[in-house]
Design a protein around this motif. Sequence first.
Motif, short mmCIF file in Angstrom:
data_model
loop_
_atom_site.label_atom_id
_atom_site.label_comp_id
_atom_site.label_asym_id
_atom_site.label_seq_id
_atom_site.Cartn_x
_atom_site.Cartn_y
_atom_site.Cartn_z
N PHE A 144 -1.56 12.73 -2.03
CA PHE A 144 -0.83 11.50 -1.41
C PHE A 144 -1.94 10.50 -0.76
O PHE A 144 -1.33 10.98 0.09
CB PHE A 144 0.69 11.29 -0.98
N ALA A 154 -2.13 7.36 1.38
CA ALA A 154 -0.90 6.73 1.97
C ALA A 154 -2.10 5.33 2.43
O ALA A 154 -1.28 4.17 2.68
CB ALA A 154 -0.03 7.27 3.41
N GLY A 212 7.60 1.44 3.52
CA GLY A 212 6.71 2.84 2.94
C GLY A 212 5.24 2.16 2.54
O GLY A 212 4.44 3.02 1.69
N GLY A 220 3.42 1.71 4.72
CA GLY A 220 1.41 1.97 5.32
C GLY A 220 1.59 1.65 6.62
O GLY A 220 0.39 2.12 7.08
N LYS A 221 2.39 0.88 7.18
CA LYS A 221 2.42 0.18 8.18
C LYS A 221 1.98 1.40 9.86
O LYS A 221 1.73 1.04 10.46
CB LYS A 221 3.34 -0.75 8.48
N SER A 222 3.48 2.08 9.43
CA SER A 222 3.92 3.53 10.75
C SER A 222 2.17 3.52 10.44
O SER A 222 1.51 4.07 11.79
CB SER A 222 4.60 4.21 10.72
N THR A 223 1.79 4.68 9.67
CA THR A 223 0.71 5.32 9.55
C THR A 223 -0.65 4.85 9.80
O THR A 223 -1.19 5.10 10.80
CB THR A 223 0.18 5.12 7.61
N GLU A 260 7.71 -2.54 14.67
CA GLU A 260 9.60 -2.93 14.15
C GLU A 260 10.04 -2.32 15.36
O GLU A 260 11.18 -1.98 15.10
CB GLU A 260 9.84 -2.19 12.76
N HIS A 267 9.01 -6.47 8.33
CA HIS A 267 9.33 -5.93 7.53
C HIS A 267 9.67 -8.01 7.06
O HIS A 267 9.96 -8.29 5.51
CB HIS A 267 10.49 -5.43 6.46
N1 LIG Z 1 3.40 13.32 7.89
C1 LIG Z 1 3.61 12.80 6.40
N2 LIG Z 1 3.37 13.46 5.46
C2 LIG Z 1 3.13 13.09 4.00
N3 LIG Z 1 3.76 11.61 4.20
C3 LIG Z 1 3.81 11.25 4.63
C4 LIG Z 1 3.56 11.21 6.21
N4 LIG Z 1 3.74 10.41 6.96
C5 LIG Z 1 4.31 9.27 5.90
N5 LIG Z 1 4.16 9.60 5.02
C6 LIG Z 1 3.91 8.67 3.93
O1 LIG Z 1 3.28 7.58 3.67
C7 LIG Z 1 3.21 6.42 3.05
C8 LIG Z 1 3.76 5.61 4.16
O2 LIG Z 1 4.22 5.35 5.42
P1 LIG Z 1 4.64 4.12 6.59
O3 LIG Z 1 5.50 5.59 7.41
O4 LIG Z 1 3.32 4.87 6.97
O5 LIG Z 1 5.62 3.23 6.15
P2 LIG Z 1 5.99 1.72 6.78
O6 LIG Z 1 5.02 1.35 6.35
O7 LIG Z 1 5.55 1.81 7.97
O8 LIG Z 1 7.19 1.61 5.59
P3 LIG Z 1 8.39 1.64 6.96
O9 LIG Z 1 8.77 -0.24 6.51
O10 LIG Z 1 10.03 2.11 6.24
O11 LIG Z 1 7.78 1.79 8.25
C9 LIG Z 1 4.70 7.03 2.95
O12 LIG Z 1 5.34 6.46 1.02
C10 LIG Z 1 5.41 7.97 3.32
O13 LIG Z 1 5.86 8.69 2.50
#
Ligand SMILES: Nc1ncnc2c1ncn2[C@@H]1O[C@H](COP(=O)(O)OP(=O)(O)OP(=O)(O)O)[C@@H](O)[C@H]1O
Lengths: 536, 301
Positions: free
Chosen positions: B16, B18, B39, B41-44, B155, B187
């Motif tokens: 996947f 991200a 989802g 990818g901000k936190s990632t 956030e 968001h």
């Molecule tokens: N450890 C992991 N293993 C597999 N997939 C992951 C992992 N961490 C995040 N993801 C996936 O990566 C994508 C990005 O996630 P992320 O947490 O960065 O989203 P986000 O933008 O912070 O969302 P939110 O606004 O809900 O916090 C998501 O689809 C999530 O399911």
Amino acid sequence: MYGKYMKRTGLIFTLLVKQLRWKLFVWLFAITGINVLVASFYPSLYKDVASRLAASMTMENPAMIAMLGPGYETEAYLASPGPFFANEMLLFTAIAAAIMNILLVSQSTRGDEEAGRLEIVQARSVGKVAYTNAVMIIIFGANVLLSLLIGIGIGLLQIEGMDWQSTMLFGSVLGLTGLVFGAMTLVIAQLVESARSVTMFSLMVLILSYLIRAIGDVNYEWLSYASPLGWTVRTKVFADDDWLPVIVLSVLTVFFGLLALYLHAKRDIGSGYFTPRKGRSHASKLLLTPFGFHLWMQKTNIAAWTLAIFVLSWSMGFVMGDMESYWQDIELIEQFLAADMQAEMTEQFITLIIAIMTLIGTIPVAMTVLHLKGEEMRGFMENMFSRATSRHRVLANYVLLSIFVSLLMQTALAVGFWSGCVAVLEEPMTFLTTLKAAFVYLPAMWLFSGIAVWLYGWFPKLTPLVWLYLSYGFFVMYLGNLLDMPLWLRNISVFEHVAKIPLEEVKVFPLAIIVIIAFLFFLFGFYHFRKRDLFG
Amino acid sequence: MSILVVEHLTKKFGSFTALDGVNMELKEGEVYGFIGPNGAGKSTTIRILLGIIKATSGSAKIFGKDVWKDAVEIHKRVAYVPGDVHLWPNLTGGEVIDILLKMNGKYDKKKRDRFIELFDFDPTKKCRAYSKGNRQKVALIAAFASDADLFIFDEPTTGLDPLMETYFRQSVLEAKQEGKTVLFSSHILSEVEKLCDRVGIIRQGKIIETGSLDELRYITRSNFTVKTRETLSGLDELEGVYHIEEKDGEYSFQVDSEKIDAVIRHISQFGVVKLESSPPTLEDLFLRHYERVGKQEAGDA
Ligand SMILES: Nc1ncnc2c1ncn2[C@@H]1O[C@H](COP(=O)(O)OP(=O)(O)OP(=O)(O)O)[C@@H](O)[C@H]1O
Ligand SMILES: [Mg+2]
């Protein structure tokens, strides 16, 4: 009325089974497998009267009684190998079953509650105690399964003197011991707030039960009836087959189960029965040092284990007094054994006791390292690693702490055992020798913290392998001789490479090798930990 | 000077993807808003920036240093507030704040106490007893009280009440005045608008727009709701007006930002009784983005 409280128990039951099925499978498979495997050796073990007589005398030895429970009449020993099997396997298997139940219950009660899973379930249309209820059903099912698997497994071997009646009793008493401790853990889970404390307290109760039984079995039989494990070892299975203990344990289980349900229905989610006090508004000096911080976080664990090791060792030392009078009582032995042989047998027990205590003491040593895994999974480490704290530094502090714990455990062992001996023996081993006998195991303990660090750093999901290796060490130490295991198989266990003081001289070379291997594991662990993604 | 530079950042979790080639740059002293749906990818991205997880490919530098290799060095000057704050349940809030501050070396006790007071926080309770907002406050206080040059917020306001949110914004602006750089994810477009100099919009692991809010205006439309004394006519003939709907004499529609002036002039001829306008939502922004990209692609073909 009751329906309201229990609503949707079935649904939660399926949910929990899905969560737990692998763990359940591994536990049941391991416990049953080992019992059936060991039982299959018995027909070839005590074949002639002479060997049975000799072995039965060992079983009457107070140190053995303290460790394994009361023995049988000599006639029973002569009649079949069953009593030997029960002596050697029953109590320790019961303890394994108890540990299985403690871990499963604390994980699926407070563990789920802490993680907030209970809250989202409870917010749906489910009964107030449905969750606890579902856990109970699972635990009940698991233990019934354990009883049946062991009973049928050993029964199928068709060993002479171990007929179905007896094997089913053997299985049942194991399953019920498991159930009692499962239900007891369920009660504790209502009283304290974190899954870790639940496990901790329950293990302490288990150790305490063992201790009370040990003292009771050796000296004051009435005391043994106050401990569930005291009942466990009183079935006379494979001889008189007394089902009374099974009934007593069942009653105890029902009592604890009802108590848990009652307490659960009364309390709020997320709370225990002890309300938190107001705390400090500033961190103390100790908390602000990295080592002090980790020490503080684990202080309760460490203190409890130190105490447990001390008390267990002390009582084992105390038993040595009964052992001395035991030699004097048995004229038969006097005739057979020369005086120095007697001394050697005493020393053999001493080394066995120190070795087993060390094995128990290795649990907190590895646990100290694995604490970090729990912290990571619960998202606490993100706080640290987003600051100017390096991964290596945190891990190094954990290693340091685990080495500190190993020293603490062995010191508690030596002090406990020695002071127990001094109280009852005329010529006890010197304190220095006792300390040496305990400390010589330190490198082996470090190997375990090395393996824990390596697995955690490399692939945290595999950390339970540490426990597998430790159990293997116990298996070899306990049954290696009896089953006549090949040397190379025994040598896999690190404990086999440690000199048994006072029986053997210290050999520096193997110790140095162990230290080097432990060091390599640390190195690998640090290397991989720097490279992997953190969970939180 | 660039504080943070991210180039072609990609992160895969198994198969996947991200993050898929993220680019980003923060100049010293600016407040950068990082917005996208759940989802996205901000936190990632943020966790890679903090060296908690490792990028599959691409580069990310803070203060000119590699975020993975020099994490500890970088973190001495970084303060981070996660979206989900997990705290040690058996320590008090005050203890945790001290410990977190101490991890970066020396800290200013007065500053700590000032922020505890500002956020109206009780530091004597055990962390297990704090509400979500209060846990967030622990992380916020520990962040604002530290002597950082870059603040990263994931956030940060989800659990805060409106008053605390105001204090949060105030603290961010204060930091900005001191020349600090801020990266923060959300968001909510309106929240970002109030604070940020520039924004980056991420969706499904790709940055789809970046720029100052003014630069992005051309893809934003405001929502209007209007009621007039006389019957409103001729709206659909105006340029830059979309999605007109009428209900009980009330008109609602969207207007391109650069056409607002013309539209208001037109409406005022009919005697305005009620006029409401709301900023574009994140969803509007995405719709507009894809309309634009769609047109461009059609044009290219
Ligand atoms: N450890 C992991 N293993 C597999 N997939 C992951 C992992 N961490 C995040 N993801 C996936 O990566 C994508 C990005 O996630 P992320 O947490 O960065 O989203 P986000 O933008 O912070 O969302 P939110 O606004 O809900 O916090 C998501 O689809 C999530 O399911
Ligand atoms: Mg997020």
